[in-house]
Design a protein around this motif. Structure first.
Motif, PDB file in Angstrom:
ATOM      1  N   THR A 278       0.826  -1.209   0.000  1.00  0.00           N
ATOM      2  CA  THR A 278       0.000   0.000   0.000  1.00  0.00           C
ATOM      3  C   THR A 278       0.857   1.255   0.000  1.00  0.00           C
ATOM      4  O   THR A 278       0.628   2.196  -0.772  1.00  0.00           O
ATOM      5  CB  THR A 278      -0.932   0.004   1.221  1.00  0.00           C
TER       6      THR A 278
ATOM      7  N   GLY B 199      -4.709   0.684   3.519  1.00  0.00           N
ATOM      8  CA  GLY B 199      -4.174  -0.663   3.546  1.00  0.00           C
ATOM      9  C   GLY B 199      -4.791  -1.533   4.615  1.00  0.00           C
ATOM     10  O   GLY B 199      -5.601  -1.097   5.438  1.00  0.00           O
TER      11      GLY B 199
ATOM     12  N   SER C  94      -4.064  -0.468   8.454  1.00  0.00           N
ATOM     13  CA  SER C  94      -4.509   0.850   8.875  1.00  0.00           C
ATOM     14  C   SER C  94      -6.006   1.030   8.686  1.00  0.00           C
ATOM     15  O   SER C  94      -6.658   1.704   9.473  1.00  0.00           O
ATOM     16  CB  SER C  94      -3.747   1.944   8.114  1.00  0.00           C
TER      17      SER C  94
ATOM     18  N   THR D  91       0.154   3.360   6.818  1.00  0.00           N
ATOM     19  CA  THR D  91      -0.194   1.971   6.503  1.00  0.00           C
ATOM     20  C   THR D  91       0.195   1.051   7.658  1.00  0.00           C
ATOM     21  O   THR D  91       0.063  -0.164   7.536  1.00  0.00           O
ATOM     22  CB  THR D  91       0.506   1.487   5.211  1.00  0.00           C
TER      23      THR D  91
END
Length: 877
Positions: free
Chosen positions: A411, A841, A844, A684
């Protein structure tokens, strides 16, 4: 005493005398100059050789036992030690860079000013280091002052730094006017008759050798004189003719003598990426000799001097221009000479240095810049809370990142790729990739758990091509399940053939009951559903029809949790013999604690035809969206994520562990003590870890929400045996408690390049949770158990020699969709959004993402940042 200037140069002082020597020899009248050259190999020891070629100039040649070229990362530990000793004598200093590759050495300095003199687009040169673009982006972030060596370079850098100044290469006219004495020709010309067409400078990939051959062939009586070293290209590839003379490198002092013996000066540069931004120093030096000049259409020559220099775009016109120069009438030559004199009157290296000095003296020193705005609260770092922060660097000036990205997994890499120059990507490990990294052990490649490439998104498929090119192969999936002491194809419900008859019967009856129980009394059942997976591990997504005829609403059916969902979708038989035991083993939490929104919000009805067919005969081919998948041919899954790196125009900071985040001040603190202010932040990293390093700035409800997020961990045991082709399968599910692992990813079949010759590697995946399912064993005991279980299920033979055995731990592996997840995530997300922090992502967003979803999540995060920037720009207007 004036501040010393510590210079990092990719060019040696005793090489061709050019821009660095001209500038630094003049700056030496005002500052002590210390030049740190690229290291020289010495197989025995590390030391610093120094010499002084001119007053107030010290040239330092590091000698190290590392054979890697330039300021390679492997050289850094040796260079840091030498530099530490060197700078002790220059407490008050500035840093001056000719190569961004030396940027990591800046941490050994405490410069009052950082200058980047960009004399060439080094990334376009042959054999340029892969990290050069990222290092330059980082250097442009930390530099206080940027000079460029020509107009083209200036145009390419001016939008990337607020303090860029164009200083094209100049000329020491007093030196080169010696060439006007045509009787003072160099002795090397004695055996070379006229007319002579000459070039001096470095002969490398920028030199058009084909043009040179054509020129020599067109007029065999012309003598072509080439003065300069041959570097980075094979001398054997240079054209060899009787009228071409290679005289090698000559001292700077002798160049006017060569010019005195020439009739035409040449700039025969190839028109390629390496010459796109060049601004040849020799152009003005040729002018000082008042000789005709013929050049290929180098941008900075053609745009500035086309009225003086003949510009020719191909061999035919270049030859014609040389003919015209030799035959030009005196009045035509006089006109051009007058133009040359006007150009030279407007510039000199002396005036260039004086202008640079003025900028150096007026640019604020780092000690004069406040670390934070006066109105902002000071940053306090509690050593007990963040013990890994290097407090010795807390007095350094803050750095700046327009957009900071935490985590260089798929990500974060995608976000940096889509953002461009203004992003700084922070990765705590020494390589990019996150959990998509690969490791090498004794010639074997292992991923962090199994990864494959598949997607129905055209953009992701296009990304695969960009990132891997030809380094990919596609193959039909061989996914299997081991239960009841037999192997059956995946998915379980479509390949019951071979299981004990009573198991097959229970599975079919359960599916019939689930299917017809979904219809209302008096109504016929709808068409068969296409639910293709009864695993919750994301290996195959649940597929639904667009018109909804093959699904029943969760709201109507009302499964309260994941366990009830399994029974309603597949029935009691499939639930009992595979779906429940496998998912309990995988998720390591009671399935009743998991909700169902991540499964699409609808209940798919079982495909009875598929189930019955798969029970009567062996499944003929793989089913589901990843029935055919891709994988990098070489380099493991790491090759896919590493493919982003050459395309990322921003900065990548490795070994950059974020220790603290201040949302209110838009400030990141790294474990090494560096601090970065940012405008936008894309995170992320695992959401609970982000809230933890935010510390007391986070409200109590946000901390409670973070504490409420649940996940499971995975321990991977990587094994390789001294036997080839141990199985034709790609991965195997193990739902029963007879094995410690829930899945084996057959790494050696992902690509044959993952195996060392004569061997074969696999990865055993073991999920665990401290609260519900602790890791049963650790270290060598866990490895031994995996080997025993591999023998038990027929993957290994008892006499197989294990040649590789290692562990990889993934503390955050799968996020758990418990009933409080959605509310907890929203609480955290909405608070962070107020401070320009975007979550992206799997870890997160706390979502179940595969790698293709992660690529898209990074792209969306980058788009969100750009949208916010445009909105701010409109508001400012």
């Amino acid at each position: 005493m004036a501040s010393a200037i510590i210079v990092f140069s990719h060019l040696r002082w005793d090489f061709v005398f050019q821009r660095p020597q001209h500038l630094l020899s003049r700056l030496a009248k005002h500052y002590p100059i210390v030049i740190v050259e690229e290291p020289v190999y010495d197989e025995e020891k590390t030391f610093l050789k120094t010499y002084s070629p001119a007053p107030n100039i010290l040239v330092c040649q590091p000698h190290t036992p590392v054979s890697m070229p330039g300021f390679h990362d492997d050289q850094l530990p040796h260079l840091q030690k030498l530099l530490r000793q060197l700078v002790a004598d220059y407490e008050d200093h500035m840093a001056w860079f000719y190569t961004p590759m030396a940027l990591p050495l800046l941490q050994e300095l405490k410069p009052r000013l950082v200058v980047y003199d960009c004399m060439d687009e080094l990334a376009a040169f042959k054999n340029a280091p892969k990290q050069l673009l990222q290092r330059e982006s980082a250097l442009l972030k930390v530099a206080d002052l940027v000079f460029t060596g020509g107009q083209s370079l200036y145009r390419s850098k001016r939008d990337r730094h607020p303090n860029v100044h164009c200083f094209p290469s100049s000329v020491d006219r007093a030196h080169f006017v010696q060439a006007l004495d045509r009787t003072n020709s160099h002795p090397a010309h004695r055996e070379i008759p006229g007319p002579r067409l000459g070039f001096y400078g470095v002969i490398d990939e920028r030199f058009d050798t084909e043009l040179l051959g054509s020129l020599a062939d067109a007029h065999p009586m012309w003598q072509i004189v080439l003065v300069g070293p041959v570097v980075k290209i094979d001398p054997a590839t240079l054209p060899q003719r009787a009228n071409i003379h290679y005289l090698g490198q000559q001292p700077y002092e002798a160049l006017p003598q060569f010019l005195a013996g020439w009739d035409v000066c040449l700039l025969p540069f190839a028109m390629n990426e390496s010459t796109r931004f060049i601004s040849p120093t020799k152009t003005l030096e040729y002018m000082a000799a008042e000789l005709p000049i013929v050049s290929t259409p180098v941008t900075d020559v053609a745009s500035c001097y086309s009225d003086i220099v003949a510009i020719a775009g191909d061999a035919e016109s270049f030859i014609a221009a040389c003919e015209a120069a030799l035959l030009a009438p005196p009045e035509e030559h006089a006109r051009k000479v007058e133009g040359m004199r006007r150009v030279l009157a407007a510039t000199s290296w002396d005036s260039t240095v004086e202008q640079m000095r003025a900028l150096i003296d007026t640019t604020p020193r780092r000690q004069d810049i406040p670390l934070i705005e006066p109105a902002a609260a000071p940053v306090t770092i509690d050593e007990s809370e963040t013990p890994n922060v290097n407090l010795l660097r807390r007095d350094e000036a803050n750095r700046f990142a327009k957009t900071a990205i935490i985590g260089a997994g798929p990500t974060g890499l995608s976000a940096a790729y889509h953002l461009g120059h203004d992003a700084v990507l922070f990765e705590k490990n020494d390589m990019v990739g996150g959990w998509c990294r690969s490791i090498r052990d004794k010639g074997f490649t292992f991923d962090h758990a199994g990864h494959i490439m598949f997607s129905d998104d055209p953009y992701v498929l296009e990304l695969y091509d960009i990132l891997l090119g030809s380094n990919v192969h596609w193959q039909d999936r061989e996914a299997w399940i081991y239960s009841k002491n037999v192997y059956t194809r995946y998915p379980f419900q479509g390949a019951l053939y071979g299981l004990p008859p009573e198991v097959v019967k229970e599975c079919i009856m359960g599916a019939v009951e689930a299917r017809y129980g979904a219809a209302k009394p008096g109504q016929p059942a709808g068409p068969a559903a296409k639910a293709s997976d009864c695993c919750g591990d994301g290996s195959v997504a649940l597929a639904f029809t667009s018109d909804g005829t093959n699904i029943a609403s969760l709201e109507k059916r009302g499964p309260a949790n994941f366990e009830e969902f399994i029974y309603q979708v597949w029935g009691a038989g499939i639930a009992k013999h595979f779906a429940i035991p496998y998912n309990r083993k995988l998720w390591a939490v009671p399935l009743t604690e998991m909700e169902t929104s991540w499964l699409g919000g609808r209940v798919p009805l079982p495909d009875l035809e598929q189930i019955i067919t798969g029970a009567l005969e062996p499944a003929a081919k793989p089913m589901g969206p990843n029935a055919r998948f891709g994988y990098p041919l070489r380099g493991g899954f790491q090759a896919l994520v590493s493919g982003f790196v050459p395309h990322i125009k921003g900065t990548i900071e490795l070994n950059a562990d974020i220790a603290a985040v201040s949302p209110r001040q838009h400030l990141l603190t790294l474990a090494d003590g560096r601090r970065y202010e940012y405008e936008s932040l894309i995170s992320t990293m695992p959401l609970p870890e982000l809230v933890k390093i935010i510390g007391d700035e986070a409200p109590e409800e946000v901390k409670r929400a973070a504490d409420g997020l649940k996940h499971i961990s995975v321990r991977c045991v990587n094994l390789a045996v001294a036997r080839e082709n141990i199985t034709d399968k790609h991965w195997i599910y193990y739902p029963e408690d007879t094995t410690v692992f829930h899945r084996i990813f057959v790494q050696g079949n992902a690509s044959p390049e993952c195996n060392a010759p004569g061997g074969f590697g696999i990865t055993c995946e073991i999920s665990y949770s401290p609260d519900y399912k602790p890791l049963p064993l650790d270290g060598q005991e866990l490895i031994n158990r995996c080997i025993e279980d591999c023998i038990k299920v027929g993957i290994f033979n008892e006499d197989d020699k294990v040649i590789v055995a290692n562990e990889v731990d993934m503390p955050y592996a799968y996020v758990i969709y418990d009933h409080a997840r959605a509310k907890n995530v929203e609480t955290i997300r909405s608070w962070l959004a107020m401070y320009d922090i975007i979550l992206a992502g799997r870890y997160s967003e706390w979502e179940y993402y595969n790698s293709d979803h992660a690529f898209i999540a990074g792209k969306k995060a980058a788009e969100a940042v750009k949208w916010a920037e445009r909105k701010s720009a409109v508001a400012a207007e």
